[in-house]
Design an enzyme around this catalytic site. Structure first.
Site, PDB file in Angstrom:
ATOM      1  N   GLY A 104      36.456  35.269  49.365  1.00  0.00           N
ATOM      2  CA  GLY A 104      37.578  35.583  48.493  1.00  0.00           C
ATOM      3  C   GLY A 104      37.762  37.085  48.443  1.00  0.00           C
ATOM      4  N   HIS A 105      38.771  37.510  47.729  1.00  0.00           N
ATOM      5  CA  HIS A 105      39.001  38.945  47.605  1.00  0.00           C
ATOM      6  C   HIS A 105      39.673  39.224  46.269  1.00  0.00           C
ATOM      7  CE1 HIS A 105      43.245  38.274  48.480  1.00  0.00           C
ATOM      8  NE2 HIS A 105      42.860  37.512  49.467  1.00  0.00           N
TER       9      HIS A 105
END
Length: 124
Positions: A104-105
């Protein structure tokens, strides 16, 4: 031969620390079956990859239990620089077009552009 049979050969060679041959079989799996099943991945006995493994991608740190069925176009992935990877238990059926992604980011664009990726483990 199916992708899982090639994988079993490559994984056995990998566990015996025989160099180059596991990577050869990894490339052969891609060439023959159009899928990525890394030789370091832990895949339990009785697990099958349907249709020879067409469009299947399995991360090298993933763990797959016994007697699972993985259909075509399935991604069980993560990021190479982040150790978290999916864990699939025993007797799991994974339908076509499923994806398990650990990476994820941040939502904030500035932080995201700094490469601040993270991952949470997935257990099925």
């Amino acid at each position: 031969m199916t992708a899982i049979k090639f994988y079993r050969i490559a994984h056995a060679l990998y566990l015996k620390h025989i160099p180059l041959l596991p990577k050869f079989f990894y490339r052969l799996i891609y060439f023959v079956n159009n899928c990525h099943v890394h030789y370091a991945t832990e895949i339990g006995e009785g697990t099958t990859i349907a249709y020879g493994g067409v469009a299947v991608v399995i991360h090298k740190n993933a763990t797959i239990g016994k007697n699972c069925v993985i259909e075509s176009n399935v991604t069980i992935g993560g990021r190479n620089n982040i150790p978290a990877a999916p864990v699939i238990g025993d007797n799991v059926f994974i339908a076509p077009d499923c994806g398990f992604h650990t990476a994820g980011h941040p939502i904030d664009a500035v932080r995201r552009n700094q490469g601040l990726e993270y991952a949470y483990p997935i257990t099925v």
